[in-house]
Design a protein around this motif. Structure first.
Motif: not given
Ligand SMILES: Cc1cc2nc3c(=O)[nH]c(=O)nc-3n(C[C@H](O)[C@H](O)[C@H](O)COP(=O)(O)OP(=O)(O)OC[C@H]3O[C@@H](n4cnc5c(N)ncnc54)[C@H](O)[C@@H]3O)c2cc1C
Length: 494
Positions: A371-374, A387-397
């Motif tokens: 998901y993140n890569a795309a 695309p309005d709601w696409l952003m990589p999910l990376t931050e924990r927690p």
């Protein structure tokens, strides 16, 4: 008669009647009000029978969205281009078994129906609510209430917002609509009897419906059933929409016990889309949560997260064990505004989250990585999330919300009912008409068929549109004379 599945017994014509009318309308919700007004405006002498002590039904509980389009004055004033063709293409794309004639009539008649509602006192503000919400908190007259911008529908039909809300704050629209329509019923001098539960239909020797019975009986040229859905009838729900029996709170009023549907069946009427139900446990607003991913218990995505909440709910219940979680990273963690979905917990890693939720860890990791890569390229090849709601999910927690029915609070109502023609005539299984009998609103099957294709506003829209149409046609059938031809012409032009 109450709940249960028993069909009322038909009665043959008595020698004497207690009352007569050209058209009898059973039920004073929005479908009944519009049928009565439609019939009275076509010149019929109408008798409106309501089981409870007041007009309203489930219609008075409604938020007040009407799904209308094709270039309404609100769409025009707020700068949204729409067309009959785009609206038709959209409704055909989202409906499992589209009834082309009904969709065409509804879309072609949508602007004039809007004008009819306004002419009868239902007001819509010329303003737009831009947020992603279930119901706009204010009085804005227009918002997105379906899947128009969601893939694949945005490619099948040019998107336009069509959720028109009555000029009332938050969820108070239905109450206001019913007050306005009840006033119009009074102004037209339509006879109304409250505390009158129709229990049986009366037929002549040819099987034609010629009246109704409560304690007394009344003869009519035609009868319009507008008596609501069946979500409050546990036996009917267990047979037709068993999913609603499990962990769903029924949205409706006690008289939603399916008696109207059973009355129609007793005269030979067929039923359609009875397994259809609207259901929801919306995790938005706030819109921020749409940046998350929804996974099933295998750790796989299965729906575009920016879908209309009813579509997401439909997809959730179709998953193995109806289990699903909304997963967000720290950057997108906010609390839902509605108390429907439950926050499970937060974890420092996806592996810990997967272990706690009983999801295969590798699968969840892969889902988020893919998901993140795309998303980094503004794409979602799997589900076409906008695309309005696409952003990589990376931050924990990492946080998880449980969308599983029973742990999330789902509400729902039924969508199926009597099979009807485009003019509201009740049909038999062979497609022939039950003479003298019409149905509209939640006791009939019209446009709305399932949760995935539902758009807020479809029920009030179709109940008022097809109710009005059924009333006008029933008036034509009943032999009412004045204005008949004029009104039939007007409906044709809708
Ligand atoms: C909380 C809530 C919010 C909703 N919000 C929306 C929305 O914003 N937009 C939308 O499109 N839809 C909405 N819906 C769905 C919508 O309200 C209903 O589908 C619609 O109001 C049904 O209208 P109706 O006239 O068919 O039935 P009702 O409004 O339920 O009217 C039926 C009437 O018939 C009477 N009756 C029943 N049996 C008999 C009998 N045997 N004899 C005489 N009278 C009888 C009942 O007492 C009742 O008054 C909502 C529903 C709920 C519960």
């Amino acid at each position: 008669m109450g709940v249960g599945t028993e069909l009322p017994q038909l009665i043959t014509e008595p020698a004497e009647w207690d009352a007569t009318a050209d058209v009898i309308v059973v039920g004073f919700g929005i479908a009944g009000a519009c049928a009565a007004i439609g019939a009275a405006e076509a010149g019929a002498r109408v008798l409106l029978l309501e089981r409870t002590g007041a007009a309203g039904g489930a219609s008075a509980l409604a938020a007040g969205h009407f799904y209308l389009g094709g270039g309404t004055p609100v769409q025009q004033a707020t700068g949204y281009a729409d067309s009959v063709e785009a609206m038709t293409a959209y409704l055909e794309a989202v409906t499992p078994e589209p009834d082309a004639a009904k969709i065409r009539a509804y879309c072609a008649g949508s602007v004039s129906h809007f004008e009819w509602l306004e002419a009868h006192g239902v007001e819509f503000e010329r303003s737009f609510y831009p947020g992603k919400a279930v119901v706009q908190p204010g009085t804005e007259g227009l918002m997105w209430t379906g899947n128009e911008k969601v893939w694949p529908y945005r490619e099948r039909a040019r998107p336009a917002p069509r959720g028109h809300k009555v000029n009332a704050r938050a969820e108070r629209g239905g109450r206001q609509v019913m007050a306005v329509l009840a006033r119009r019923v009074r102004e037209l001098g339509i006879a109304v009897r409250y505390e009158t539960e129709v229990r049986q239909l009366v037929v002549d020797v040819n099987g034609r419906v010629v009246g109704v019975c409560w304690r007394d009986g009344a003869a009519a040229g035609a009868v319009v059933l507008a008596a609501g859905g069946y979500v409050m009838n546990p036996e009917m729900v267990a047979i037709y929409t068993p999913r609603l029996a499990e962990h769903f709170l029924p949205l409706g009023v006690p008289s939603d016990d399916g008696l109207g549907i059973r009355l129609g069946q007793s005269a030979g009427g067929d039923i359609a889309n009875m397994d259809g139900a609207f259901m929801t446990a919306s995790f938005y607003p706030p819109a921020e949560l749409l940046y998350g991913v929804i996974v099933n218990k295998a750790g796989r995505r299965f729906v575009a997260e920016d879908s209309y909440h009813g579509r997401t709910a439909g997809a959730v219940v179709a998953q193995p064990d109806s289990t699903a979680y909304l997963i967000v990273d720290n950057r997108h963690m906010v609390w839902p505004e509605l108390p429907m979905v439950k926050f499970v917990d937060g974890w420092d890693s996806l592996a810990e989250m997967a272990a706690a939720l009983g999801i295969p860890s590798g699968a969840l990791r892969k889902t988020v990585d893919d998901y993140n890569a795309a998303a980094a390229q503004g794409r979602d090849p799997e589900f076409g999330k906008h695309p309005d709601w696409l952003m990589p999910l990376t931050e924990r927690p990492w946080g998880a919300f449980d969308l599983t029915p029973g742990r999330a609070t789902y509400v729902g109502f039924t969508l199926g009912g009597l099979r009807t023609s485009v003019d509201g005539a009740v049909l038999r299984t062979d497609g022939s008409v039950v003479p003298g009998l019409y149905a509209a609103g939640a006791c009939a099957s019209n446009l709305a068929q399932d949760s995935s294709g539902y758009s807020s506003g479809t029920c009030l829209g179709e109940a008022s549109f097809f109710g009005r149409r059924a009333g006008a046609h029933a008036a034509g059938l009943s032999g009412a004379v004045s204005n008949k031809a004029h009104s039939a012409e007007r409906m044709k032009g809708d």
